[in-house]
Enzyme design. Structure first.
Site, PDB file in Angstrom:
ATOM      1  N   SER A   1       5.622   6.577   5.252  1.00  0.00           N
ATOM      2  CA  SER A   1       6.124   6.941   6.559  1.00  0.00           C
ATOM      3  C   SER A   1       7.574   7.418   6.549  1.00  0.00           C
ATOM      4  O   SER A   1       8.085   7.851   7.578  1.00  0.00           O
ATOM      5  CB  SER A   1       5.992   5.731   7.490  1.00  0.00           C
ATOM      6  OG  SER A   1       6.815   4.647   7.065  1.00  0.00           O
TER       7      SER A   1
ATOM      8  N   LYS B   1      16.308   6.633   8.873  1.00  0.00           N
ATOM      9  CA  LYS B   1      14.918   6.733   9.310  1.00  0.00           C
ATOM     10  C   LYS B   1      14.808   6.180  10.730  1.00  0.00           C
ATOM     11  O   LYS B   1      15.364   5.119  11.031  1.00  0.00           O
ATOM     12  CB  LYS B   1      14.023   5.942   8.352  1.00  0.00           C
ATOM     13  CG  LYS B   1      12.546   5.952   8.697  1.00  0.00           C
ATOM     14  CD  LYS B   1      11.756   5.118   7.692  1.00  0.00           C
ATOM     15  CE  LYS B   1      10.277   5.065   8.022  1.00  0.00           C
ATOM     16  NZ  LYS B   1       9.514   4.257   7.050  1.00  0.00           N
TER      17      LYS B   1
ATOM     18  N   SER C   1       5.645   3.280   1.777  1.00  0.00           N
ATOM     19  CA  SER C   1       6.363   4.286   2.555  1.00  0.00           C
ATOM     20  C   SER C   1       7.704   4.730   1.984  1.00  0.00           C
ATOM     21  O   SER C   1       8.320   5.659   2.510  1.00  0.00           O
ATOM     22  CB  SER C   1       6.562   3.798   3.991  1.00  0.00           C
ATOM     23  OG  SER C   1       5.329   3.737   4.661  1.00  0.00           O
TER      24      SER C   1
END
Length: 500
Positions: free
Chosen positions: A152, A76, A176
């Site tokens: 996210s 990520k 997230s």
């Protein structure tokens, strides 16, 4: 047909075993991952910074005896800094930033033997429950590309659901990991506060609300990854040691008879999609059939006050982060050019909070933790929907064009407190809360929580349910998840277009 068709159905453990047994070569496995990235990523925009050109050079750093030696992996593009690779955090302000060293979690991923093939999309600074940064554009849900994969960690969720990699890094500061897990039909566990490292450049993430781990299709991959990454690093704020037993080993042990509370009600008083309620009810019945005690019960806390407390932290942390970037760059960041208008408003609002208000926010977190501590005296786990609705359509939860114009006007107000009094930002924030009211509690209390893919709605979109456990009890979550995985076989579900 992409190369190595069996790759789509193999988790990280299966791939590592096949590599170790010489049934598959690392070159073939990496080629299979790269082929899928090239073929599938254009539809979902999950991988925003490919690292394919680096893998052979960095491969020399890996230990052939590592448990996941040769398994493809994605990072990520937030918190997980990789030396020499752009680290944008989804923001134009950092589009050209190249870190000079790895984060500690990236070091541990490398020590596990993983091959990093790219970085995944994230909303600017991870501030939204959807993944639609202006820098890279929206990520899309592999189950229906008109819809969001959540946020996210939406890029990581989309990539794993699309079978580009079996597992990818993720972080969770308000849901997230769990939100993309629910949106994408994956398993996602948020570890306890302090379970995984945050160094060397971070002390605690979002006052301890945020923690890093992974998104995966299988429970055992998540358990093994926590075995390989858990434990404090030097200077850790919350030095939580590993338990005496391996998480992976404990997934093979059936859970004891658990007492589980469940609720399908939105704690803010809003609606809950019938499909999300159905997922919880279906799970409650399955749990009873497996011998667990299941009761409808809810801990007593004010969800609106909790979200206001969460928002105050978020505003303060965002203001501090942007201030740090501006200090490093030696200039102010321009709204609409360097950072998105929503981020700029967060900064401006964050600057209106006093030290007293910020301290009161953290005091409230302690109250929520005590509330849940009392609740868990009676109940081993707390079951809710992960989300109050199905994955939103792309753009649905972002400010409209008209709202952006209004927000730009509000940003220009000469006094920040006028912006705070206007209430428009809080209105936009609560629009997300109505869809995502269940996840923030575990971030503020520090408890471990997981989203388990138990249901697919009539329109084909996945629906997850959330389980919260007492602080530091990831073992019970993993054991129950493995039991549910055996019953539900969710890995057999796959977006149909992947076979075309």
């Amino acid at each position: 047909m992409v190369a190595l068709p069996e790759y789509d159905n193999m988790d990280a453990v299966a791939l590592s075993e096949a590599i170790s047994n010489k049934e598959l070569s690392i070159n073939d496995v990496v080629d299979a991952a790269v082929a899928r990235m090239e073929q599938r990523n254009p539809q979902i925009n999950a991988v925003v910074t490919p690292m394919v050109d680096r893998w052979r050079r960095d491969f020399e750093k890996l230990n052939p005896q590592s448990p996941l030696y040769g398994v493809p992996f994605l990072l990520k593009d937030l918190v997980a800094a990789y030396e020499g690779v752009p680290f944008s955090c989804g923001s134009r302000a950092l589009a050209d930033y190249i870190p000079e060293h790895n984060s500690e979690m990236v070091n541990r991923f490398q020590q596990a033997g993983l091959i990093h093939l790219g970085k995944t999309n994230t909303p600017e600074f991870g501030l939204m429950g959807v993944t639609e940064p202006e820098l890279f554009g929206p990520s899309r849900n592999p189950w229906n590309t008109d819809h969001t994969p959540g946020g996210s960690s939406g890029g990581s969720g989309a990539a794993v659901a699309a079978r580009i990699v079996p597992v990818a890094s993720a972080g969770d500061g308000g849901g997230s990991i769990r939100i993309p897990a629910s949106c994408c039909g994956l398993f996602g566990l948020k570890p306890s506060r302090g379970r995984t490292p945050t160094g060397p450049d971070q002390g605690q993430l979002w006052q301890g609300a945020a923690v890093e781990h992974v998104l995966s299709r299988s429970v055992r991959d998540s358990a093994l990854m926590l075995d390989l990454t858990a434990g404090p690093d030097h200077g850790a704020h919350f030095p939580m040691e590993k338990p005496g037993q391996s998480y992976l080993a404990m997934t093979k042990v059936a859970p004891r008879r658990l007492t589980i509370a469940f609720s399908t009600e939105n704690p803010t008083g809003g609606t809950v999609n019938p499909e999300c309620k159905r997922a919880v009810e279906k799970t409650a019945k399955l749990l009873e059939s497996l011998g667990h005690i299941v009761e409808e019960a809810t801990p007593e806390y004010d969800a609106t006050q909790l979200y206001q407390s969460y928002l105050a932290m978020n505003l303060g942390e965002t203001a501090a982060a942007i201030g740090h970037i501006e200090q490093q760059l030696g200039r102010a960041l321009k709204p609409g050019k360097d950072i998105e208008i929503m981020t700029a408003l967060l900064v401006k609002l964050g600057e209106t909070y006093s030290a007293k208000e910020f301290a009161q926010t953290l005091h409230a977190w302690n109250i929520y933790a005590r509330t849940m501590g009392e609740f868990h005296k009676k109940y081993d786990l707390y079951l809710t929907p992960t989300m109050a609705d199905l994955p939103a359509k792309v753009g649905e939860l972002m400010p409209s064009s008209i709202e952006k114009i209004v927000l730009r006007g509000l940003y220009k107000l000469p006094i920040a407190t006028l912006l705070k009094r206007s209430g428009i930002f809080e209105k936009l924030a609560f629009r997300q809360l109505e869809k995502l009211p269940f996840t923030q509690l575990a971030n503020l209390t520090g408890q471990p929580a997981m989203s388990v893919p138990v249901h697919w709605a009539d329109n084909g979109l996945p629906v997850g349910v959330q389980f919260m456990a007492p602080m530091a009890d990831e073992v019970t979550l993993f054991q129950l998840a493995a039991q549910l995985e055996s019953e539900l076989n969710w890995q057999a579900h796959k977006p149909a277009w992947l076979d075309s």
